[in-house]
Scaffold this active site. Structure first.
Site, mmCIF file in Angstrom:
data_model
loop_
_atom_site.group_PDB
_atom_site.id
_atom_site.type_symbol
_atom_site.label_atom_id
_atom_site.label_comp_id
_atom_site.label_asym_id
_atom_site.label_seq_id
_atom_site.Cartn_x
_atom_site.Cartn_y
_atom_site.Cartn_z
ATOM 1 N N CYS A 106 0.799 -1.268 -0.158
ATOM 2 C CA CYS A 106 -0.244 0.087 -0.146
ATOM 3 C C CYS A 106 1.269 1.383 -0.166
ATOM 4 C CB CYS A 106 -1.389 0.053 1.016
ATOM 5 S SG CYS A 106 -0.119 0.309 3.219
ATOM 6 N N CYS A 125 -4.055 -34.138 22.732
ATOM 7 C CA CYS A 125 -4.363 -34.594 21.208
ATOM 8 C C CYS A 125 -4.364 -33.206 20.056
ATOM 9 C CB CYS A 125 -5.528 -35.487 21.030
ATOM 10 S SG CYS A 125 -6.197 -36.520 19.329
ATOM 11 N N CYS A 147 -21.012 -33.022 17.318
ATOM 12 C CA CYS A 147 -21.213 -32.273 18.782
ATOM 13 C C CYS A 147 -19.976 -32.933 19.672
ATOM 14 C CB CYS A 147 -23.007 -32.771 19.083
ATOM 15 S SG CYS A 147 -22.934 -33.984 20.465
ATOM 16 N N HIS A 155 -22.560 -40.984 21.073
ATOM 17 C CA HIS A 155 -24.037 -42.128 22.035
ATOM 18 C C HIS A 155 -24.413 -42.462 20.607
ATOM 19 C CE1 HIS A 155 -24.849 -38.531 19.437
ATOM 20 N NE2 HIS A 155 -24.075 -37.387 19.782
ATOM 21 N N CYS A 172 -27.999 -36.237 18.841
ATOM 22 C CA CYS A 172 -27.229 -35.219 19.422
ATOM 23 C C CYS A 172 -27.764 -34.563 20.543
ATOM 24 C CB CYS A 172 -27.058 -34.625 18.608
ATOM 25 S SG CYS A 172 -25.189 -35.639 17.633
ATOM 26 N N CYS A 216 -39.370 -35.219 65.998
ATOM 27 C CA CYS A 216 -40.790 -35.018 66.054
ATOM 28 C C CYS A 216 -41.291 -33.345 65.081
ATOM 29 C CB CYS A 216 -41.600 -34.046 67.415
ATOM 30 S SG CYS A 216 -40.405 -33.114 67.713
#
Length: 529
Positions: free
Chosen positions: A148, A225, A254, A259, A264, A304
Site C-alpha cells: 500500500c 490430542c 456435537c 453416543h 445429539c 417430631c
C-alpha cells in the site's frame, strides 16, 4: 497410505455387523487405543466396517493446507502469500475463492486487503522518512513498507505484529497499521520481522485455522490430542461417531462422547441436565419446606413436628401446617401429629403445595434412577478398557503358556472384551434415551425396556464369563484342555448373542422404536449356559 485419499463409510454396521471386515478378526490389532504409534499411516483401523471419516495428523493437515494454497496461487496467478490472504478471508473455501475472484476480482481484492503493484518506498536520495507509529525519522534502509506504500520502521513493525500474535488468532487477519488502510499483512512480514517464538505461535494459529474454519474437519476434543477428523458427508450412514488415533471416540457432529444410537439433541439435554442446578432445586423442593418467617428452606430428616429455624431467625413452627408452634400442644395432636393440618388437608387447602412437592420428588427419583445406571455403565466401560489393556499386555502371554496354545488362538477373549466395551457405551446412552421417553407412550416404553433388558442381561452374562472364567484357566493348576475348549465355545456364543441383542436395540432406537407394533414378534435368543 495417503490419508486424504482414504475414506470409509460409517453406516448402520459397526461392531454389530457381520462379514470379513468385522472387528472380531483376531489378527487385527491396530484398532482403537491399541494403535501402533510407529505406523506412519494417518488412517485408523476402526471397529466399524463402513466408515466415512479420516483422521489427520499434523503433517496431513499441513500438506492439505499447502496444496490448497498452491492451487489458488496457480489458478489465480498470485503469490502464495496473496493466496494465503484470500483463503483466510474466505475461510479456506477454495471453490468460493475461485468463484468470487472470477465474478469480481476488484471487489475481492478490496474486501480481502490485496493491492495491485509491488512494494515501493517513496523517497528522495539522502532524505529521511518519518515512521507513522513512533514518528521518528529514519533512512529508507530502516523503513519496512508494504504494497500500500505505508512505511514504518522495523522496530515498530516487529512490536505491532508481535502484539497481534500475542493477542490471539486475530493476527491472521491483521491489517496495515495506518488506521485508514485495509491492506492485509501477509505471512512474509511475519517471517521477516518477528522472533522465532512468535513465528511458531503464528504458524500454530495458521495451521489451526485450516481446521477450525472448515465445515468438514474438526479437532479431536480429547485433552492433549493434536489430531483432526475430516468427515465425509457423502456417506449413506447416519452415525457421526468417530474414533481418533489417540483412542478417544466422539460424535463428530456435537463433539460429545460417541453416543450412537442416541441423537445429539438428546445427548445435549442430558449433559446439560447433569451439569445444571435444576436437580438441586428439585431436591430442595422435594425434601424441604420454607420457614414461614424467613423463607429459608429447611430439611426434616427425623424427629417430631416441632421445628426451630436456625439463627438469627429462630422461628418455631409446625412442620405439617407451618403454623406457629405456640398455637400447638396436646389439643392439636402433640409433637408427632397436627389435627389442624389434617383438617385443612381434608378440605384441600394443602393440595397444590403437596402436588408440587410430589411432582418434584417423582422427577428427582426418575432422574436418579437413570443417572445412576448411565454413570454405572460408564464406570464399567472404563474398567473393561483397563482389563483389555491388561489382558493384551500381560494376561494373554500367561494364559498362552498355561494352556499351551499360541496367543493367536486366544483372540476370542479379546473379541469378547471389545464387544463389552462397545456394548457398555451403547447401554449407557440408552438410559439417557429412556429418561426422555414420554410417559404417555406406554407401548414404546414397554418395548424399549424389554429390548434394553434383554440386551443388558446378555451383556452381564458375557461380562461375568470373560471376567471370572478367564481367571480360572489362567491361574488354576489343573484345567483340562477339554474344559478350555468348552470355555471357548461358551464365550464365543455369548459374544455372538450379545452382539445380536445390541444390534437389534441400536436399530430400534435409530428408528425411534417405530417397530413397536411388532414387539410381540421379536425373536429372542436365550442361552442355557
Amino acid at each position: 497410505m495417503d490419508s486424504e485419499d482414504y475414506y470409509m463409510e460409517s453406516g448402520d454396521e459397526d461392531l454389530y455387523s457381520d462379514g470379513a471386515d468385522d472387528y472380531n478378526d483376531s489378527d487385527d490389532k491396530d484398532v482403537s487405543f491399541l494403535v501402533d504409534e510407529d505406523d506412519d499411516s494417518s488412517t485408523i483401523s476402526s471397529p466399524r466396517s463402513n466408515i466415512n471419516y479420516v483422521v489427520l495428523k499434523e503433517e496431513d493437515i499441513r500438506r492439505k493446507q499447502e496444496n490448497d494454497i498452491a492451487q489458488v496461487s496457480l489458478v489465480l496467478s498470485l503469490s502464495k502469500v496473496e493466496a494465503s490472504v484470500l483463503l483466510l478471508h474466505y475461510h479456506w473455501n477454495v471453490s468460493k475463492v475461485n468463484d468470487e475472484w472470477f465474478a469480481d476480482e476488484n471487489r475481492v481484492r478490496t474486501s480481502a486487503g490485496l493491492e495491485r503493484g509491488s512494494v515501493v518506498v517513496p523517497y528522495s536520495a539522502g532524505e529521511k522518512l518519518m515512521c507513522g507509529i513512533c514518528f521518528d525519522d529514519f533512512y529508507p534502509v530502516h523503513i519496512v513498507p508494504i504494497v500500500c506504500g505505508h512505511g514504518f520502521c522495523s522496530t515498530c513493525w516487529t512490536g505491532y505484529i508481535t502484539t497481534a500474535i500475542n493477542d490471539g488468532p486475530g493476527c491472521l487477519l491483521q491489517k496495515c497499521p495506518e488506521p485508514s488502510c485495509r491492506v492485509a499483512v501477509g505471512r512474509d512480514m511475519v517471517e521477516k520481522l518477528v522472533s522465532v517464538e512468535a513465528k511458531e505461535t503464528y504458524d500454530r494459529y495458521f495451521l489451526r485455522s485450516y481446521v477450525e474454519e472448515s465445515k468438514k474437519t474438526k479437532w479431536c476434543p480429547a485433552p492433549g490430542c493434536e489430531h483432526a477428523v475430516e468427515f465425509s458427508s457423502t456417506g449413506t450412514g447416519r452415525s457421526y461417531d468417530v474414533s481418533c488415533l489417540c483412542s478417544h471416540s466422539f460424535c463428530w457432529n456435537c463433539t460429545e462422547d460417541a453416543h450412537r444410537p442416541v441423537d445429539c439433541d438428546t445427548v445435549s439435554q442430558w449433559v446439560l441436565k447433569n451439569s445444571a442446578e435444576a436437580e438441586n432445586t428439585n431436591w430442595i423442593l422435594a425434601n424441604s419446606k420454607g420457614c414461614p418467617k424467613c423463607k429459608r428452606p429447611i430439611e426434616k430428616n427425623h424427629g417430631c413436628m416441632h421445628m426451630t429455624c436456625t439463627p438469627p431467625c429462630r422461628h418455631e413452627f409446625c412442620w405439617l401446617c407451618l403454623g406457629a408452634w405456640s398455637s400447638h400442644g396436646e389439643a392439636t395432636g402433640g409433637f408427632y401429629a397436627c389435627n389442624g393440618y389434617s383438617k385443612a388437608k381434608a378440605q384441600g387447602l394443602y393440595d397444590e403445595a403437596e402436588n408440587k412437592r410430589e411432582m418434584a420428588k417423582h422427577s428427582l427419583e426418575k432422574y436418579t434412577h437413570y443417572y445412576e445406571r448411565w454413570a454405572g455403565n460408564q464406570t464399567s466401560r472404563q474398567k473393561a478398557i483397563g482389563d483389555l489393556e491388561k489382558f493384551l499386555s500381560e494376561d494373554v502371554m500367561m494364559l498362552s503358556d498355561k494352556q499351551c496354545i499360541p496367543e493367536t488362538e486366544l483372540g476370542f477373549i479379546e473379541d469378547a472384551w471389545r464387544q463389552i466395551i462397545e456394548c457398555r457405551r451403547v447401554l449407557k446412552w440408552t438410559y439417557a434415551y429412556g429418561y426422555y421417553l414420554l410417559e404417555s407412550e406406554q407401548e414404546k416404553r414397554q418395548f424399549f425396556e424389554y429390548m434394553q433388558g434383554e440386551a443388558e442381561s446378555g451383556l452381564e452374562r458375557l461380562h461375568k464369563c470373560v471376567e471370572k472364567e478367564t481367571e480360572v484357566f489362567q491361574y488354576s493348576e489343573d484345567t483340562p484342555n477339554q474344559d478350555f475348549k468348552g470355555f471357548r465355545t461358551k464365550l464365543t456364543t455369548l459374544t455372538s448373542v450379545t452382539k445380536t441383542h445390541f444390534e437389534t436395540l441400536v436399530k430400534a432406537l435409530e428408528n425411534d422404536l417405530s417397530d413397536v407394533g411388532f414387539a410381540s414378534g421379536v425373536e429372542v435368543t436365550t442361552l442355557a449356559l
